[in-house]
Design a protein around this motif. Sequence first.
Motif, short mmCIF file in Angstrom:
data_model
loop_
_atom_site.label_atom_id
_atom_site.label_comp_id
_atom_site.label_asym_id
_atom_site.label_seq_id
_atom_site.Cartn_x
_atom_site.Cartn_y
_atom_site.Cartn_z
N SER A 199 2.37 87.24 116.95
CA SER A 199 1.63 87.92 115.88
C SER A 199 0.98 86.89 114.96
CB SER A 199 2.54 88.85 115.10
OG SER A 199 3.66 88.15 114.61
N HIS A 257 -2.12 90.96 112.90
CA HIS A 257 -0.71 90.60 113.09
C HIS A 257 -0.02 91.58 114.05
CE1 HIS A 257 3.19 88.91 111.65
NE2 HIS A 257 3.60 90.10 112.04
N HIS A 311 1.60 91.41 118.12
CA HIS A 311 2.86 91.92 118.70
C HIS A 311 2.56 92.84 119.88
CE1 HIS A 311 5.75 90.38 115.82
NE2 HIS A 311 5.13 90.93 114.78
ZN ZN Z 1 5.55 90.53 112.77
#
Ligand code: ZN
Length: 502
Positions: free
Chosen positions: A299, A266, A270
């Motif tokens: 993400s 995740h 980003h």
């Molecule tokens: Zn996030």
Amino acid sequence: MNIKLQTLKMRLAEVVDLQRSAALLSWEQQTYMPPGGAKARAEQLATLQGLAHRLFITDEIGGLVKELSNSSEQQWGYDTNEASLIRFVARQHERERKVPSELVAELASTTALAQEAWALARQNDDYPTFQPHLQRVINLTRQQAECFAPYSHLYDPLLDKYEPGMKTSEVQKMFTGMKDELIDLVNKINSRTGVVKNEFLYGDFDIDRQREFGLCIAKKFGYDLDRGRQDETLHPFCTHFSIDDVRITTRFDNGFLPSALFGTMHEVGHALYEQGISPDLDRTGMDTGVSLGVHESQSRLWENLVGRSQSFWMHFFPKLQMVFPEELGEVTQDEFYRAINRCEPSLIRVEADEVTYNLHIIIRFELELELLSGDLHLNDLPGAWREKYKDYLGVAPHNDADGVLQDIHWSIGAIGYFATYTIGNLLSVQLFDCVQTDIIDLEADISKGNFDSLLHWLRENIYCHGSKFTPVELVERVTGDSMDSRPYLNYLQNKYSDIYNL
Ligand code: ZN
């Protein structure tokens, strides 16, 4: 080069340098700072953020933007970095000058202290010690929102900070439309108890091996560790101080494998966004993702659409089995795929499956609206939290640490933020549908552990633009459409019908 544009860029670079220095202090507060440093750190952050704000809202910047606005599009063309910069700064300047710098500084110091109080309260399951801090944060946030009057909803300016252009009424409509269908899907899945087993995801998973495996995936995805690093925190996040310094943090749990595994994917999602922004935008303020919703779409795309897919584990499951032979040696790839996608109403948002996740968000969104309007008093917040969990998910926390204290957001003043998680989920599927249309061999590439084509597509279509376009413009350029919850709901229906034989 146009002398006015050059001057504007110099002024912006100073503001960005101060903001990024504040971000670095904030990262350090969450990673390495001893608790004793909290008071001084709050003052340092207030000074830096107040200063950055004062430098940004000057008449000089306002005047330069005004003069450049008159000719920018004829001179440079709408899509150019120059015209985009002027539009971007004009919007930000108009927004930021409405808020007094003193309030910006007060929010910075109040939230730095509230964050420390939250961490302690969560650890000790002690909501009453956090409550006065939260009250101060909410009062200041309300004051901040009131600077933007008139508005149709007090929540609009807060939402706009994270998702420019989005209105509270749009989110309400979207959430109302999704809620019943999601609850219905959860109930259908719940009636199939026992179909998906995941006991083997619980055990004693060595943390060093977890870290190494997570980093191996991160590198395969394309996360450049010469321009990034990973540290450990209570609440995982990604932050950046420049395009060439983008850091992630992770929370490891030796008892539950998916926590850090998917948490890492995740945050890397980003980070890939930030590392993929065009260097031409460096130090302009446009050198960051366009909104939190679009950021979250990236993400979630890497975590869920890639990381929780069957093709991904065709390549990685045999490798994971080698890392944890005792725990996973006897598990089949199909069993593993089903287990990591198991849907089960639970208390903790960051560990929720894709179906129940959005219900966690809807709960927070509804509570924020009630808190801001004054309909809900902070004394009653833990009870209201439990009620909503019972209503929407059929479970309720026995303590506040797993309830109202579980997220860092309110302590750092991030009110208006939660909705962007669901916006991100919706966009992740809409954008991934476009990738699948454009890259015919995508699944085959992913099943070989090759993410070059995917990363290249995302860089070209999304990452490189930074904040040049508004979120609405960007989504329209890429998908030819506006944001829509239907593709996401269809994706969930299809995926979970298959996993649970519905
Ligand atoms: Zn996030």
